[in-house]
Design a protein around this motif. Structure first.
Motif, PDB file in Angstrom:
ATOM      1  N   PHE A   1       0.827  -1.202   0.000  1.00 26.03           N
ATOM      2  CA  PHE A   1       0.000   0.000   0.000  1.00 26.03           C
ATOM      3  C   PHE A   1       0.866   1.259   0.000  1.00 26.03           C
ATOM      4  CE2 PHE A   1      -2.085   3.416   2.374  1.00 26.03           C
ATOM      5  CZ  PHE A   1      -3.266   3.568   1.650  1.00 26.03           C
ATOM      6  N   PHE A   2       2.029   1.184   0.662  1.00 27.56           N
ATOM      7  CA  PHE A   2       2.896   2.347   0.778  1.00 27.56           C
ATOM      8  C   PHE A   2       3.886   2.472  -0.379  1.00 27.56           C
ATOM      9  CE2 PHE A   2       1.706   1.436   5.233  1.00 27.56           C
ATOM     10  CZ  PHE A   2       1.146   2.663   5.557  1.00 27.56           C
ATOM     11  N   GLY A   3       3.829   1.541  -1.338  1.00 25.07           N
ATOM     12  CA  GLY A   3       4.768   1.610  -2.455  1.00 25.07           C
ATOM     13  C   GLY A   3       4.149   1.172  -3.762  1.00 25.07           C
ATOM     14  N   MET A   4       2.846   1.403  -3.914  1.00 23.08           N
ATOM     15  CA  MET A   4       2.147   0.870  -5.092  1.00 23.08           C
ATOM     16  C   MET A   4       2.650   1.448  -6.413  1.00 23.08           C
ATOM     17  SD  MET A   4      -1.585   2.754  -5.098  1.00 23.08           S
ATOM     18  CE  MET A   4      -1.952   2.463  -3.372  1.00 23.08           C
ATOM     19  N   ASN A   5       3.296   2.612  -6.381  1.00 20.22           N
ATOM     20  CA  ASN A   5       3.757   3.228  -7.626  1.00 20.22           C
ATOM     21  C   ASN A   5       5.236   2.954  -7.926  1.00 20.22           C
ATOM     22  OD1 ASN A   5       1.250   4.503  -8.251  1.00 20.22           O
ATOM     23  ND2 ASN A   5       1.682   6.046  -6.691  1.00 20.22           N
ATOM     24  N   LYS A   6       5.862   2.093  -7.146  1.00 23.47           N
ATOM     25  CA  LYS A   6       7.287   1.836  -7.331  1.00 23.47           C
ATOM     26  C   LYS A   6       7.602   1.165  -8.671  1.00 23.47           C
ATOM     27  CE  LYS A   6       9.248   1.955  -2.732  1.00 23.47           C
ATOM     28  NZ  LYS A   6      10.231   1.318  -1.829  1.00 23.47           N
ATOM     29  N   ALA A   7       6.630   0.500  -9.258  1.00 25.39           N
ATOM     30  CA  ALA A   7       6.864  -0.124 -10.566  1.00 25.39           C
ATOM     31  C   ALA A   7       7.274   0.923 -11.586  1.00 25.39           C
ATOM     32  CB  ALA A   7       5.606  -0.860 -11.034  1.00 25.39           C
ATOM     33  N   GLY A   8       6.723   2.109 -11.467  1.00 25.67           N
ATOM     34  CA  GLY A   8       7.075   3.184 -12.396  1.00 25.67           C
ATOM     35  C   GLY A   8       8.540   3.554 -12.311  1.00 25.67           C
ATOM     36  N   ASP A   9       9.105   3.527 -11.113  1.00 22.66           N
ATOM     37  CA  ASP A   9      10.528   3.835 -10.940  1.00 22.66           C
ATOM     38  C   ASP A   9      11.399   2.775 -11.607  1.00 22.66           C
ATOM     39  OD1 ASP A   9       9.760   6.018  -9.406  1.00 22.66           O
ATOM     40  OD2 ASP A   9       9.877   4.896  -7.523  1.00 22.66           O
ATOM     41  N   VAL A  10      10.989   1.520 -11.469  1.00 18.86           N
ATOM     42  CA  VAL A  10      11.742   0.430 -12.095  1.00 18.86           C
ATOM     43  C   VAL A  10      11.684   0.546 -13.611  1.00 18.86           C
ATOM     44  CG1 VAL A  10      11.958  -2.064 -12.337  1.00 18.86           C
ATOM     45  CG2 VAL A  10      11.268  -1.095 -10.140  1.00 18.86           C
ATOM     46  N   MET A  11      10.511   0.799 -14.127  1.00 19.56           N
ATOM     47  CA  MET A  11      10.337   0.888 -15.580  1.00 19.56           C
ATOM     48  C   MET A  11      11.097   2.069 -16.174  1.00 19.56           C
ATOM     49  SD  MET A  11       6.274  -0.107 -15.622  1.00 19.56           S
ATOM     50  CE  MET A  11       6.016   0.009 -17.392  1.00 19.56           C
ATOM     51  N   ALA A  12      11.235   3.131 -15.396  1.00 19.05           N
ATOM     52  CA  ALA A  12      11.969   4.297 -15.876  1.00 19.05           C
ATOM     53  C   ALA A  12      13.479   4.059 -15.879  1.00 19.05           C
ATOM     54  CB  ALA A  12      11.636   5.507 -15.013  1.00 19.05           C
ATOM     55  N   ALA A  13      13.930   3.144 -15.035  1.00 14.29           N
ATOM     56  CA  ALA A  13      15.369   2.925 -14.876  1.00 14.29           C
ATOM     57  C   ALA A  13      15.929   1.836 -15.789  1.00 14.29           C
ATOM     58  CB  ALA A  13      15.683   2.576 -13.420  1.00 14.29           C
ATOM     59  N   TYR A  14      15.071   0.981 -16.335  1.00 22.70           N
ATOM     60  CA  TYR A  14      15.523  -0.141 -17.150  1.00 22.70           C
ATOM     61  C   TYR A  14      14.787  -0.163 -18.490  1.00 22.70           C
ATOM     62  CZ  TYR A  14      17.749  -1.903 -12.912  1.00 22.70           C
ATOM     63  OH  TYR A  14      18.522  -2.033 -11.792  1.00 22.70           O
ATOM     64  N   ASP A  15      15.403  -0.810 -19.450  1.00 17.84           N
ATOM     65  CA  ASP A  15      14.858  -0.835 -20.803  1.00 17.84           C
ATOM     66  C   ASP A  15      14.534  -2.268 -21.229  1.00 17.84           C
ATOM     67  OD1 ASP A  15      14.079  -0.101 -23.337  1.00 17.84           O
ATOM     68  OD2 ASP A  15      16.116  -0.026 -24.142  1.00 17.84           O
ATOM     69  N   TYR A  16      13.251  -2.592 -21.255  1.00 13.84           N
ATOM     70  CA  TYR A  16      12.785  -3.893 -21.740  1.00 13.84           C
ATOM     71  C   TYR A  16      11.664  -3.670 -22.754  1.00 13.84           C
ATOM     72  CZ  TYR A  16      15.353  -6.371 -18.083  1.00 13.84           C
ATOM     73  OH  TYR A  16      16.346  -6.888 -17.288  1.00 13.84           O
ATOM     74  N   ASP A  17      11.533  -4.605 -23.681  1.00 13.89           N
ATOM     75  CA  ASP A  17      10.455  -4.495 -24.677  1.00 13.89           C
ATOM     76  C   ASP A  17       9.086  -4.729 -24.050  1.00 13.89           C
ATOM     77  OD1 ASP A  17      12.300  -4.003 -26.695  1.00 13.89           O
ATOM     78  OD2 ASP A  17      12.493  -6.131 -27.214  1.00 13.89           O
ATOM     79  N   LYS A  18       9.032  -5.654 -23.077  1.00 14.90           N
ATOM     80  CA  LYS A  18       7.754  -5.991 -22.454  1.00 14.90           C
ATOM     81  C   LYS A  18       7.874  -5.969 -20.937  1.00 14.90           C
ATOM     82  CE  LYS A  18       6.065  -8.853 -26.281  1.00 14.90           C
ATOM     83  NZ  LYS A  18       5.530 -10.178 -26.685  1.00 14.90           N
ATOM     84  N   TRP A  19       6.856  -5.373 -20.311  1.00 12.95           N
ATOM     85  CA  TRP A  19       6.816  -5.273 -18.846  1.00 12.95           C
ATOM     86  C   TRP A  19       5.578  -5.972 -18.303  1.00 12.95           C
ATOM     87  CZ3 TRP A  19      10.682  -3.717 -15.871  1.00 12.95           C
ATOM     88  CH2 TRP A  19      11.648  -2.847 -16.397  1.00 12.95           C
ATOM     89  N   TYR A  20       5.802  -6.789 -17.282  1.00 16.45           N
ATOM     90  CA  TYR A  20       4.714  -7.485 -16.592  1.00 16.45           C
ATOM     91  C   TYR A  20       4.792  -7.141 -15.111  1.00 16.45           C
ATOM     92  CZ  TYR A  20       4.378 -10.077 -20.934  1.00 16.45           C
ATOM     93  OH  TYR A  20       4.231 -10.397 -22.248  1.00 16.45           O
ATOM     94  N   LEU A  21       3.648  -6.857 -14.528  1.00 19.82           N
ATOM     95  CA  LEU A  21       3.584  -6.527 -13.104  1.00 19.82           C
ATOM     96  C   LEU A  21       2.828  -7.636 -12.390  1.00 19.82           C
ATOM     97  CD1 LEU A  21       4.115  -4.562 -10.808  1.00 19.82           C
ATOM     98  CD2 LEU A  21       2.058  -3.303 -11.469  1.00 19.82           C
ATOM     99  N   ALA A  22       3.427  -8.183 -11.348  1.00 22.58           N
ATOM    100  CA  ALA A  22       2.831  -9.292 -10.608  1.00 22.58           C
ATOM    101  C   ALA A  22       2.814  -8.973  -9.125  1.00 22.58           C
ATOM    102  CB  ALA A  22       3.619 -10.586 -10.849  1.00 22.58           C
ATOM    103  N   GLY A  23       1.896  -9.604  -8.398  1.00 25.59           N
ATOM    104  CA  GLY A  23       1.858  -9.397  -6.966  1.00 25.59           C
ATOM    105  C   GLY A  23       1.109 -10.502  -6.257  1.00 25.59           C
ATOM    106  N   HIS A  24       1.535 -10.766  -5.034  1.00 24.82           N
ATOM    107  CA  HIS A  24       0.892 -11.783  -4.193  1.00 24.82           C
ATOM    108  C   HIS A  24      -0.006 -11.094  -3.189  1.00 24.82           C
ATOM    109  CE1 HIS A  24       1.301 -14.838  -0.697  1.00 24.82           C
ATOM    110  NE2 HIS A  24       0.332 -15.236  -1.497  1.00 24.82           N
ATOM    111  N   SER A  25      -1.252 -11.537  -3.077  1.00 23.22           N
ATOM    112  CA  SER A  25      -2.182 -11.056  -2.072  1.00 23.22           C
ATOM    113  C   SER A  25      -2.335  -9.536  -2.170  1.00 23.22           C
ATOM    114  CB  SER A  25      -1.703 -11.520  -0.693  1.00 23.22           C
ATOM    115  OG  SER A  25      -2.733 -11.460   0.249  1.00 23.22           O
TER     116      SER A  25
END
Length: 237
Positions: A103-127
């Motif tokens: 809940f306190f870091g739900m937007n952190k995926a955006g930081d990862v995506m901005a820092a790395y270069d991949y053709d395809k991005w998948y976001l996964a999470g448990h519970s």
């Protein structure tokens, strides 16, 4: 003046009690069963610590999975699962969440995506991590896929331009299956669902038994193997 001071003292005391209760709550969390081994690499996957968590670098170059841990679960409890995914061709980013709550870091995926270069991005999470991944997906359109592990979307992401995969265990007594069913109406078309026969809630990670969970009828290793294979099938399809 004295009355105002008393009110301030009461407010400060109440805030102190709430703060203490919060830190007691978040201090009681599930820890990775084998932290040392979790950080160890394999012949195919190297494990490194980053500013946002951990990076599992495998032989793949095109696709990556960003992973949000479950509520009050140490992030490294998911290392073995992500090593298997990375070994199969999709690099993985395990995100460290403040207080072990996505809940306190739900937007952190955006930081990862901005820092790395991949053709395809998948976001996964448990519970809870899956629910917060869906919240991110509702506001960001750059994902190729969203993966729920014993999770569901509470946000309406039906207009999203990405595929979704839901995996949960038949013996899971923690996740609300009625909400999983309701969540099917909130995701984009192309939704896929897979139920692990004999799987439970905790065995997506490696942190022992979880309170209120059902008893698994397959080993934790088998559940993670099945999960990794399904994720890789989903990505490569």
């Amino acid at each position: 003046m004295k009355k105002q001071v008393k009110i301030l003292i009461i407010i400060a005391a109440a805030l102190g009690v709430l703060a203490a209760a919060f830190f007691i709550y978040v201090g009681d969390y599930y820890r990775a069963a084998d932290r040392e081994n979790a950080l160890a690499g394999t012949d195919l996957v190297s494990v490194s610590e980053t500013g946002f968590g951990y990076f599992f670098d495998g032989p793949g170059e095109d696709a990556a999975v960003i992973f949000y841990p479950g509520a009050k679960v140490e992030d490294l409890a998911y290392a073995e699962l992500l090593k298997d995914v990375a070994a199969g061709g999709a690099d993985c980013f395990l995100v460290h969440m403040p207080f072990n709550l996505a809940f306190f870091g739900m937007n952190k995926a955006g930081d990862v995506m901005a820092a790395y270069d991949y053709d395809k991005w998948y976001l996964a999470g448990h519970s809870l991590g899956g629910a917060m991944a869906a919240e991110f997906a509702a506001k960001n359109g750059d994902l190729d896929g969203l993966i729920f592990l014993a999770a569901y979307s509470a946000a309406d992401i039906s207009e999203g331009d990405f595929r979704t995969l839901s995996i949960y265990g038949s013996e899971d007594k923690v996740v609300n299956t009625e909400k999983i069913e309701a969540g099917r109406e909130l995701v984009p078309s192309g939704y896929e669902e897979f139920i692990i026969d004999g799987g439970n809630h905790a065995n997506f990670g490696d942190y022992g038994e979880q309170r209120g969970d059902g008893e698994a009828k397959v080993s934790a290793e088998k559940q993670r193997e099945i999960t990794a294979n399904k994720i890789l099938e989903f990505i490569k399809r």
